[in-house]
Motif scaffolding. Structure first.
Motif, mmCIF file in Angstrom:
data_model
loop_
_atom_site.group_PDB
_atom_site.id
_atom_site.type_symbol
_atom_site.label_atom_id
_atom_site.label_comp_id
_atom_site.label_asym_id
_atom_site.label_seq_id
_atom_site.Cartn_x
_atom_site.Cartn_y
_atom_site.Cartn_z
ATOM 1 N N LEU A 78 0.853 -1.159 0.063
ATOM 2 C CA LEU A 78 -0.082 -0.066 0.058
ATOM 3 C C LEU A 78 0.962 1.335 0.070
ATOM 4 C CD1 LEU A 78 -2.870 -0.809 2.396
ATOM 5 C CD2 LEU A 78 -3.017 -0.884 -0.064
ATOM 6 N N HIS A 79 2.067 1.203 0.563
ATOM 7 C CA HIS A 79 2.869 2.418 0.836
ATOM 8 C C HIS A 79 4.145 2.632 0.274
ATOM 9 C CE1 HIS A 79 -0.089 1.932 4.570
ATOM 10 N NE2 HIS A 79 -0.549 3.132 3.696
ATOM 11 N N ASN A 109 -1.342 -3.699 -4.931
ATOM 12 C CA ASN A 109 -1.461 -2.196 -4.423
ATOM 13 C C ASN A 109 -2.968 -1.752 -4.879
ATOM 14 O OD1 ASN A 109 -1.476 0.889 -5.710
ATOM 15 N ND2 ASN A 109 -0.301 0.695 -3.673
ATOM 16 N N ARG A 110 -3.268 -2.181 -6.357
ATOM 17 C CA ARG A 110 -4.562 -1.851 -6.678
ATOM 18 C C ARG A 110 -5.676 -2.480 -5.809
ATOM 19 N NH1 ARG A 110 -7.610 -3.011 -11.422
ATOM 20 N NH2 ARG A 110 -7.239 -5.040 -11.211
ATOM 21 N N GLN A 113 -6.492 -1.325 -2.460
ATOM 22 C CA GLN A 113 -7.030 -0.215 -2.236
ATOM 23 C C GLN A 113 -8.652 -0.242 -2.595
ATOM 24 O OE1 GLN A 113 -5.398 3.012 -4.643
ATOM 25 N NE2 GLN A 113 -3.346 2.244 -4.705
ATOM 26 N N GLN A 114 -9.049 -1.156 -3.066
ATOM 27 C CA GLN A 114 -10.364 -1.437 -3.299
ATOM 28 C C GLN A 114 -11.116 -2.397 -2.200
ATOM 29 O OE1 GLN A 114 -10.436 -2.748 -7.335
ATOM 30 N NE2 GLN A 114 -9.851 -0.860 -8.437
#
Length: 289
Positions: A78-79, A109-110, A113-114
């Motif tokens: 994520l970061h 990552n994508r 985020q969802q």
């Protein structure tokens, strides 16, 4: 062996190998290093995807990989910044290299985020196969193409004839490669029934995530997919032992072979057929059956 004799034999072997002392020499030891759900999911996914070759090497490479992520894979996904990604360069395990790794990071990552769980990546809406991710793709060299899925995957009236996990795995592969910049070379690392693969690594990953027996090996942290839905991971050891026990008749080893084996295991335990993976794998690897 007769049915009841074979069932008793396999149940005994499940009890022998489905215990925590099995973990230390198996890639499942990697996700057992973590406690956060998302860390477990990510660690388990990589451990499964990299699971070919000697188990000791697989474990060492996974430990190397997560050391590069400061042993915090979910936070890394994520970061991460550019400097963090540079720290992944040079990673390699057999044919899996840093190009593949960087795409995996982009996917995670994508996705995270969802969604707060990787389980949703295996769940198509209404449990039907979606094709919007497959536009413009062709079979084999790229993930999927609209129309290349079996009729049972695409048509609601036939969907019940196909194992739920078959649809889930086909959907997952199309979703996994739905980012515009996926490298063509990475496609080979994520299989699906459409390629007639046994999908051994992904089926193993799903076993780890879905089975809930509180024995300290499988995690059982997902609840929308059910143990009865799973397909037995069919590697060379499981395939060999299952054939010796008369559980497989199909000559070649492919997706249909894994489905055939699982259908036989369902006769022994309709609610949890894949627990017999412990027995078949243990007999093959530990006992050279």
């Amino acid at each position: 062996m007769e049915f009841l004799e074979l069932k008793d034999f396999l149940d005994m072997k499940v009890a022998q190998y489905n215990r925590p002392n099995f973990i230390q020499n198996d890639p499942i030891c990697i996700p057992h290093q973590f406690t956060k759900k998302q860390d477990i999911e990510i660690a388990a996914f990589f451990a499964a995807i990299l699971a070919w070759g000697q188990r000791k090497t697989i474990i060492n490479k996974c430990n190397e990989l997560f050391a590069r992520m400061d042993h915090a894979p979910y936070d890394f996904m994520l970061h991460h910044g550019n400097a963090d990604l540079k720290g992944l360069l040079g990673f390699k395990h057999r044919t899996f290299n840093d190009t593949d790794l960087l795409y995996f990071v982009s996917f995670f990552n994508r996705h995270y985020q969802q969604s707060d769980s990787l389980e949703t990546a295996f769940l198509s809406p209404a449990d039907e196969f979606r094709t919007e991710y497959t536009a413009g793709m062709t079979s084999g060299t790229v993930p999927l193409v609209s129309g290349s899925a079996s009729a049972a995957c695409l048509l609601p009236e036939l969907s019940s004839a196909v194992p739920r996990i078959e649809k889930s795995l086909n959907y997952f592969r199309s979703y996994f490669f739905s980012l515009a910049d996926y490298p063509r070379r990475t496609i080979k690392h994520v299989s699906s029934p459409l390629q007639k693969s046994t999908c051994k690594r992904l089926n193993m990953f799903l076993r780890w995530m879905v089975r809930q027996d509180h024995k300290g090996v499988d995690f059982g942290i997902w609840n929308r997919l059910k143990p009865a839905d799973l397909i037995c991971p069919c590697d060379v050891h499981v395939d060999r032992v299952a054939r010796k026990l008369g559980l497989i008749e199909r000559k070649q080893t492919d997706w249909k072979t894994a489905v055939e084996l699982t259908a036989r295991l369902l006769e022994f335990d309709p609610s949890d057929p894949v627990k017999y993976d412990f027995a078949l794998f243990g007999l093959g690897v530990e006992e050279k059956f």
